[in-house]
Design a protein around this motif. Sequence first.
Motif, PDB file in Angstrom:
ATOM      1  N   GLN A   1     -28.945 -35.524 -18.326  1.00 35.13           N
ATOM      2  CA  GLN A   1     -28.680 -34.098 -18.303  1.00 35.13           C
ATOM      3  C   GLN A   1     -29.977 -33.335 -18.088  1.00 35.13           C
ATOM      4  N   LEU A   2     -29.902 -32.270 -17.296  1.00 39.59           N
ATOM      5  CA  LEU A   2     -31.017 -31.376 -17.066  1.00 39.59           C
ATOM      6  C   LEU A   2     -30.654 -30.016 -17.638  1.00 39.59           C
ATOM      7  N   VAL A   3     -31.513 -29.485 -18.484  1.00 39.61           N
ATOM      8  CA  VAL A   3     -31.246 -28.217 -19.137  1.00 39.61           C
ATOM      9  C   VAL A   3     -32.397 -27.257 -18.893  1.00 39.61           C
ATOM     10  N   GLU A   4     -32.092 -26.122 -18.251  1.00 40.57           N
ATOM     11  CA  GLU A   4     -33.097 -25.110 -17.965  1.00 40.57           C
ATOM     12  C   GLU A   4     -33.206 -24.106 -19.108  1.00 40.57           C
ATOM     13  N   SER A   5     -34.367 -23.488 -19.213  1.00 41.64           N
ATOM     14  CA  SER A   5     -34.587 -22.418 -20.168  1.00 41.64           C
ATOM     15  C   SER A   5     -35.699 -21.517 -19.651  1.00 41.64           C
ATOM     16  N   GLY A   6     -35.778 -20.314 -20.199  1.00 42.06           N
ATOM     17  CA  GLY A   6     -36.856 -19.410 -19.862  1.00 42.06           C
ATOM     18  C   GLY A   6     -36.486 -18.249 -18.964  1.00 42.06           C
ATOM     19  N   GLY A   7     -35.256 -18.217 -18.478  1.00 44.12           N
ATOM     20  CA  GLY A   7     -34.839 -17.111 -17.639  1.00 44.12           C
ATOM     21  C   GLY A   7     -34.662 -15.836 -18.444  1.00 44.12           C
ATOM     22  N   GLY A   8     -34.509 -14.724 -17.731  1.00 41.96           N
ATOM     23  CA  GLY A   8     -34.326 -13.458 -18.400  1.00 41.96           C
ATOM     24  C   GLY A   8     -34.547 -12.292 -17.476  1.00 41.96           C
ATOM     25  N   LEU A   9     -34.675 -11.118 -18.066  1.00 39.56           N
ATOM     26  CA  LEU A   9     -34.891  -9.874 -17.337  1.00 39.56           C
ATOM     27  C   LEU A   9     -36.351  -9.461 -17.449  1.00 39.56           C
ATOM     28  N   VAL A  10     -36.985  -9.222 -16.311  1.00 36.68           N
ATOM     29  CA  VAL A  10     -38.379  -8.785 -16.284  1.00 36.68           C
ATOM     30  C   VAL A  10     -38.541  -7.668 -15.271  1.00 36.68           C
ATOM     31  N   GLN A  11     -39.596  -6.886 -15.446  1.00 34.31           N
ATOM     32  CA  GLN A  11     -39.911  -5.819 -14.507  1.00 34.31           C
ATOM     33  C   GLN A  11     -40.681  -6.363 -13.310  1.00 34.31           C
ATOM     34  N   PRO A  12     -40.609  -5.680 -12.172  1.00 33.77           N
ATOM     35  CA  PRO A  12     -41.412  -6.105 -11.022  1.00 33.77           C
ATOM     36  C   PRO A  12     -42.882  -6.238 -11.397  1.00 33.77           C
TER      37      PRO A  12
ATOM     38  N   LEU B   1     -32.293 -51.328 -11.842  1.00 36.68           N
ATOM     39  CA  LEU B   1     -31.311 -51.802 -10.870  1.00 36.68           C
ATOM     40  C   LEU B   1     -30.519 -50.671 -10.228  1.00 36.68           C
ATOM     41  N   ALA B   2     -30.632 -49.469 -10.752  1.00 33.72           N
ATOM     42  CA  ALA B   2     -29.852 -48.349 -10.254  1.00 33.72           C
ATOM     43  C   ALA B   2     -30.525 -47.696  -9.060  1.00 33.72           C
ATOM     44  N   LYS B   3     -29.701 -47.067  -8.223  1.00 34.70           N
ATOM     45  CA  LYS B   3     -30.253 -46.286  -7.135  1.00 34.70           C
ATOM     46  C   LYS B   3     -30.613 -44.900  -7.647  1.00 34.70           C
ATOM     47  N   ILE B   4     -31.390 -44.194  -6.881  1.00 33.10           N
ATOM     48  CA  ILE B   4     -31.778 -42.842  -7.261  1.00 33.10           C
ATOM     49  C   ILE B   4     -30.582 -41.916  -7.142  1.00 33.10           C
ATOM     50  N   THR B   5     -30.369 -41.113  -8.174  1.00 34.68           N
ATOM     51  CA  THR B   5     -29.246 -40.188  -8.231  1.00 34.68           C
ATOM     52  C   THR B   5     -29.750 -38.754  -8.317  1.00 34.68           C
ATOM     53  N   ASP B   6     -29.047 -37.863  -7.640  1.00 35.07           N
ATOM     54  CA  ASP B   6     -29.389 -36.448  -7.609  1.00 35.07           C
ATOM     55  C   ASP B   6     -28.696 -35.727  -8.765  1.00 35.07           C
ATOM     56  N   TYR B   7     -29.476 -35.143  -9.673  1.00 38.91           N
ATOM     57  CA  TYR B   7     -28.933 -34.420 -10.813  1.00 38.91           C
ATOM     58  C   TYR B   7     -29.287 -32.944 -10.731  1.00 38.91           C
ATOM     59  N   TRP B   8     -28.399 -32.119 -11.284  1.00 40.14           N
ATOM     60  CA  TRP B   8     -28.582 -30.666 -11.295  1.00 40.14           C
ATOM     61  C   TRP B   8     -28.381 -30.097 -12.679  1.00 40.14           C
ATOM     62  N   GLY B   9     -29.174 -29.092 -13.016  1.00 43.87           N
ATOM     63  CA  GLY B   9     -28.944 -28.335 -14.228  1.00 43.87           C
ATOM     64  C   GLY B   9     -27.891 -27.274 -14.004  1.00 43.87           C
ATOM     65  N   ARG B  10     -27.511 -26.582 -15.053  1.00 44.25           N
ATOM     66  CA  ARG B  10     -26.481 -25.555 -14.956  1.00 44.25           C
ATOM     67  C   ARG B  10     -27.003 -24.239 -14.407  1.00 44.25           C
ATOM     68  N   GLY B  11     -28.294 -24.038 -14.448  1.00 41.96           N
ATOM     69  CA  GLY B  11     -28.899 -22.828 -13.924  1.00 41.96           C
ATOM     70  C   GLY B  11     -29.266 -21.835 -15.011  1.00 41.96           C
ATOM     71  N   THR B  12     -30.263 -21.021 -14.713  1.00 45.01           N
ATOM     72  CA  THR B  12     -30.679 -19.955 -15.615  1.00 45.01           C
ATOM     73  C   THR B  12     -30.917 -18.692 -14.792  1.00 45.01           C
ATOM     74  N   GLN B  13     -30.442 -17.569 -15.293  1.00 45.48           N
ATOM     75  CA  GLN B  13     -30.514 -16.312 -14.554  1.00 45.48           C
ATOM     76  C   GLN B  13     -31.895 -15.687 -14.670  1.00 45.48           C
ATOM     77  N   VAL B  14     -32.436 -15.289 -13.531  1.00 48.66           N
ATOM     78  CA  VAL B  14     -33.679 -14.520 -13.473  1.00 48.66           C
ATOM     79  C   VAL B  14     -33.375 -13.201 -12.782  1.00 48.66           C
ATOM     80  N   THR B  15     -33.629 -12.108 -13.473  1.00 47.75           N
ATOM     81  CA  THR B  15     -33.381 -10.785 -12.925  1.00 47.75           C
ATOM     82  C   THR B  15     -34.675  -9.982 -12.964  1.00 47.75           C
ATOM     83  N   VAL B  16     -35.086  -9.476 -11.812  1.00 44.74           N
ATOM     84  CA  VAL B  16     -36.303  -8.676 -11.697  1.00 44.74           C
ATOM     85  C   VAL B  16     -35.893  -7.255 -11.333  1.00 44.74           C
ATOM     86  N   SER B  17     -36.048  -6.348 -12.269  1.00 43.70           N
ATOM     87  CA  SER B  17     -35.586  -4.983 -12.065  1.00 43.70           C
ATOM     88  C   SER B  17     -36.317  -4.036 -13.010  1.00 43.70           C
ATOM     89  N   SER B  18     -36.486  -2.799 -12.564  1.00 41.75           N
ATOM     90  CA  SER B  18     -37.116  -1.785 -13.393  1.00 41.75           C
ATOM     91  C   SER B  18     -36.156  -1.271 -14.451  1.00 41.75           C
TER      92      SER B  18
END
Length: 121
Positions: A3-14, A104-121
């Motif tokens: 499992q891949l878990v992202e963190s650190g997203g949020g709302l920031v100003q330009p 013995l396993a082949k390489i597998t492509d995994y994805w996290g669920r995503g984290t929202q990044v919003t850049v706005s005043s």
Amino acid sequence: QVQLVESGGGLVQPGGSLRLSCAASGSIFVADVLGWYRQAPGKQRELVASIAGDGTTTYADSVKGRFTISRDNAKNTVYLQMNSLKPEDTAVYYCNGLIRENILAKITDYWGRGTQVTVSS
């Protein structure tokens, strides 16, 4: 399972900064290429940055000089430091990893669920 878990997203100003983290957990023998993608509303998902096992990095032209990708292999974690953020950076950011779970396993492509990044005043 892996499992891949992202963190650190949020709302920031330009002009502000954010640091995204993605921790991989589970059975991990080798984490090869790790990367960050993003997808804005109504647009296709695009590669933002990637980092190979030897430390080689790639960046989208739109983020060069502003974003830095890094990894901590001991923690199975990849980071994305985002500086000088612009409104056009607003998107859901997804962690991606090419991972081999055992010798013995082949390489597998995994994805996290995503984290929202919003850049706005």
